[in-house]
Design an enzyme around this catalytic site. Sequence first.
Site, mmCIF file in Angstrom:
data_model
loop_
_atom_site.group_PDB
_atom_site.id
_atom_site.type_symbol
_atom_site.label_atom_id
_atom_site.label_comp_id
_atom_site.label_asym_id
_atom_site.label_seq_id
_atom_site.Cartn_x
_atom_site.Cartn_y
_atom_site.Cartn_z
ATOM 1 N N ASP A 91 0.818 -1.222 0.000
ATOM 2 C CA ASP A 91 0.000 0.000 0.000
ATOM 3 C C ASP A 91 0.847 1.265 0.000
ATOM 4 O O ASP A 91 0.532 2.235 -0.686
ATOM 5 C CB ASP A 91 -0.913 0.032 1.237
ATOM 6 C CG ASP A 91 -2.236 -0.662 0.997
ATOM 7 O OD1 ASP A 91 -2.419 -1.212 -0.106
ATOM 8 O OD2 ASP A 91 -3.078 -0.655 1.912
ATOM 9 N N HIS A 133 -5.580 8.521 6.545
ATOM 10 C CA HIS A 133 -5.312 7.235 7.207
ATOM 11 C C HIS A 133 -4.013 7.221 8.016
ATOM 12 O O HIS A 133 -3.757 6.254 8.727
ATOM 13 C CB HIS A 133 -5.242 6.105 6.169
ATOM 14 C CG HIS A 133 -6.522 5.839 5.453
ATOM 15 N ND1 HIS A 133 -7.709 5.602 6.107
ATOM 16 C CD2 HIS A 133 -6.801 5.789 4.123
ATOM 17 C CE1 HIS A 133 -8.662 5.399 5.207
ATOM 18 N NE2 HIS A 133 -8.139 5.514 3.992
ATOM 19 N N GLY A 141 -2.711 2.932 4.360
ATOM 20 C CA GLY A 141 -3.650 3.250 3.290
ATOM 21 C C GLY A 141 -3.214 4.368 2.363
ATOM 22 O O GLY A 141 -4.000 5.296 2.108
ATOM 23 N N ASP A 169 -15.065 10.616 2.040
ATOM 24 C CA ASP A 169 -14.322 9.570 1.337
ATOM 25 C C ASP A 169 -15.056 8.242 1.530
ATOM 26 O O ASP A 169 -15.681 8.020 2.569
ATOM 27 C CB ASP A 169 -12.920 9.486 1.955
ATOM 28 C CG ASP A 169 -11.912 8.755 1.105
ATOM 29 O OD1 ASP A 169 -12.051 7.529 0.968
ATOM 30 O OD2 ASP A 169 -10.979 9.395 0.599
ATOM 31 N N HIS A 171 -13.730 5.520 2.131
ATOM 32 C CA HIS A 171 -13.025 4.817 3.201
ATOM 33 C C HIS A 171 -13.131 5.637 4.495
ATOM 34 O O HIS A 171 -13.002 6.858 4.470
ATOM 35 C CB HIS A 171 -11.555 4.611 2.843
ATOM 36 C CG HIS A 171 -11.340 3.829 1.584
ATOM 37 N ND1 HIS A 171 -11.343 4.431 0.333
ATOM 38 C CD2 HIS A 171 -11.132 2.504 1.372
ATOM 39 C CE1 HIS A 171 -11.134 3.495 -0.584
ATOM 40 N NE2 HIS A 171 -11.012 2.330 0.015
ATOM 41 N N ASP A 258 -14.143 8.782 -4.163
ATOM 42 C CA ASP A 258 -14.137 7.345 -4.479
ATOM 43 C C ASP A 258 -15.447 6.636 -4.138
ATOM 44 O O ASP A 258 -15.505 5.405 -4.122
ATOM 45 C CB ASP A 258 -12.956 6.647 -3.795
ATOM 46 C CG ASP A 258 -12.811 6.997 -2.323
ATOM 47 O OD1 ASP A 258 -13.647 7.753 -1.796
ATOM 48 O OD2 ASP A 258 -11.853 6.513 -1.692
ATOM 49 N N TYR A 302 -9.854 7.078 -7.327
ATOM 50 C CA TYR A 302 -8.936 6.239 -8.086
ATOM 51 C C TYR A 302 -9.346 6.074 -9.545
ATOM 52 O O TYR A 302 -8.643 5.423 -10.295
ATOM 53 C CB TYR A 302 -8.756 4.901 -7.346
ATOM 54 C CG TYR A 302 -8.355 5.182 -5.919
ATOM 55 C CD1 TYR A 302 -7.066 5.612 -5.621
ATOM 56 C CD2 TYR A 302 -9.299 5.163 -4.894
ATOM 57 C CE1 TYR A 302 -6.708 5.963 -4.336
ATOM 58 C CE2 TYR A 302 -8.949 5.513 -3.595
ATOM 59 C CZ TYR A 302 -7.655 5.919 -3.318
ATOM 60 O OH TYR A 302 -7.306 6.292 -2.052
#
Length: 393
Positions: A91, A133, A141, A169, A171, A258, A302
């Site tokens: 990552d 993150h 991340g 986000d 995430h 994302d 992404y």
Amino acid sequence: MKDSVFIYSKDFLTYQFSQHHPFNQLRVELTHDLLKKMGKLGESQIVAPRIATEEELALVHDAKYIHAVQRAGKGGLRDEEASNYGIGTEDTPIFKGMHEASALLVGGTLEAADQVMTGKANHALNLGGGLHHGFRGKASGFCIYNDSSVAIKYLQEKYHARVMYVDTDAHHGDGVQWTFYDDPSVCTLSLHETGRYLFPGTGNVTERGHGLGYGYSFNIPLDAFTEDESWLNAYRKSFREVVKFFKPDIIFSQNGADAHYYDPLTHLSSTMETYKEIPKLAHELAHEYCQGRWIAVGGGGYDIWRVVPRAWSLIWLEMLNETPSGQLPEEWLQAWKDKAPVPLPSTWEDQKPLYKPIPRKKEIEEKNAQTVKKALHPIMQSEESTGRRNVNG
């Protein structure tokens, strides 16, 4: 005072793990170029970032970790030691100059903070930031340093500000949440895909804070395949209630792009309709509660060709009180079409239908509505008891 400033440097591109890594800062360049070719971003609105100092990074990050990142970027960190710090992983691979590249992203967000808090601008946008993150002593991340956490701590220490952090986000904004988990002067709200199937696996409704910070952490984990209407209902309801409860001095929004259907790393089904509305509400509530003070940063995203440039441009255009529609500039499309591995969208809106109907639509919407209700229950309960006291009194 300028109404809005755009923090930008071509050097944001130096934060690059590899040619094929999904985290690609070319998306910042694509967004910058789109706004320039629209005639909506002038040189007078652009402010250069600075490199955050070690002392500033240490507001959140452990000194040993900072020194490890510095050594790693010069090829001087053993693999075993690197893995203890979460770097040199799949990552978050090591790359040359990683400390300087990472500190520049943090410095961009600190510059945004200074611009807004000293009254030079109402709003500031740093699309190079949003690395939510990163932890005190560990990368995670795709995030080496956590610019949002450092900037919020900076806003507290330098300007004594009460900060509301809103993270959209896909995430969970785990690094920021845990940094301020026991701090009642920072309120975090994260809307994200449920961690059942997605990194980092946290962000449950029951994560509400700790100690003095209990009741200042809010999470809305949304079901996979959530669509625009359900996503926006959750966002509007939670943001309005939490900002009314907390009454911040400044709104700090993280704008990962994302949650879009096209994103290759997540499982949500939002469209550009969601990304049009996200900054609109942040802008409105900043003026309603914070005298206009609003810092916005980037984050995940992404599908860097079809989604991110449009979604992130909409943040800047909202700061300028502009709502685009129709065609993207032909000049931008021509400049990038041969470099893009997919056909570029020619309009601000997504073509419909973008995907086949979701079979569990009603079930997903009901589940999300229950999640919002559960997340906001402490606030609503408090308002009800206050209302009863006022009536009885």
